[in-house]
Scaffold this motif. Structure first.
Motif, PDB file in Angstrom:
ATOM      1  N   TRP A   1       0.827  -1.212   0.000  1.00  0.00           N
ATOM      2  CA  TRP A   1       0.000   0.000   0.000  1.00  0.00           C
ATOM      3  C   TRP A   1       0.859   1.260   0.000  1.00  0.00           C
TER       4      TRP A   1
ATOM      5  N   THR B   1      -7.809  -2.175  -1.382  1.00  0.00           N
ATOM      6  CA  THR B   1      -7.262  -1.014  -0.690  1.00  0.00           C
ATOM      7  C   THR B   1      -7.174  -1.294   0.811  1.00  0.00           C
ATOM      8  N   LYS B   2      -6.413  -0.465   1.488  1.00  0.00           N
ATOM      9  CA  LYS B   2      -6.310  -0.585   2.941  1.00  0.00           C
ATOM     10  C   LYS B   2      -7.685  -0.392   3.576  1.00  0.00           C
TER      11      LYS B   2
END
Length: 132
Positions: free
Chosen positions: A20, A77-78
């Motif tokens: 990320w 995504t995070k």
């Protein structure tokens, strides 16, 4: 794979943090160098990358010059992973009851006026939202 296995484990999360933070796909060697301070072996990193790929959280592209070299990148995504991890926590410890989970968390800490206002805003935004 069962639904609860579709988010990163604690060890896998360390690999994801590296991916990320990067603006480009990384080779396993680049990832290994970036997690060295976590005392994670090269073999462990490769095993975790394979698990993350099986879970559909990461994927890779073959190197243009050497097909044996993979460049890994995050598919989720995070934020998506944090939401899934939160959902799993509520299901595991509060039998899926979100109200009880929130109440337990709120009762276990002291909040500033600013934090309370932020939570009130989040609650206001969530009214009428239908994304269960």
């Amino acid at each position: 794979m069962k639904r609860e296995e579709m988010s990163p484990s604690e060890s896998e999360w360390m690999i994801m943090e590296v991916l990320w933070a990067s603006s480009i796909p990384l080779t396993s060697q680049e990832i290994i160098r970036r997690v060295q301070d976590k005392k994670m072996s090269a073999k462990t990193v490769r095993v975790l990358l394979n698990r993350l790929r099986q879970k559909g959280i990461v994927d890779y592209l073959n190197d243009k010059e050497d097909a044996r070299v993979y460049h890994y990148f995050a598919l989720k995504t995070k934020d998506e992973c944090e939401k899934e991890k939160s959902r799993r926590f509520v299901e595991s410890y509060f039998a899926g009851n979100q109200t009880n989970a929130l109440a337990a968390l709120l009762q276990s800490c002291v909040l500033t006026d600013e934090q309370i206002e932020e939570l009130e805003n989040i609650l206001e935004q969530s009214k009428g939202r239908d994304d269960k």
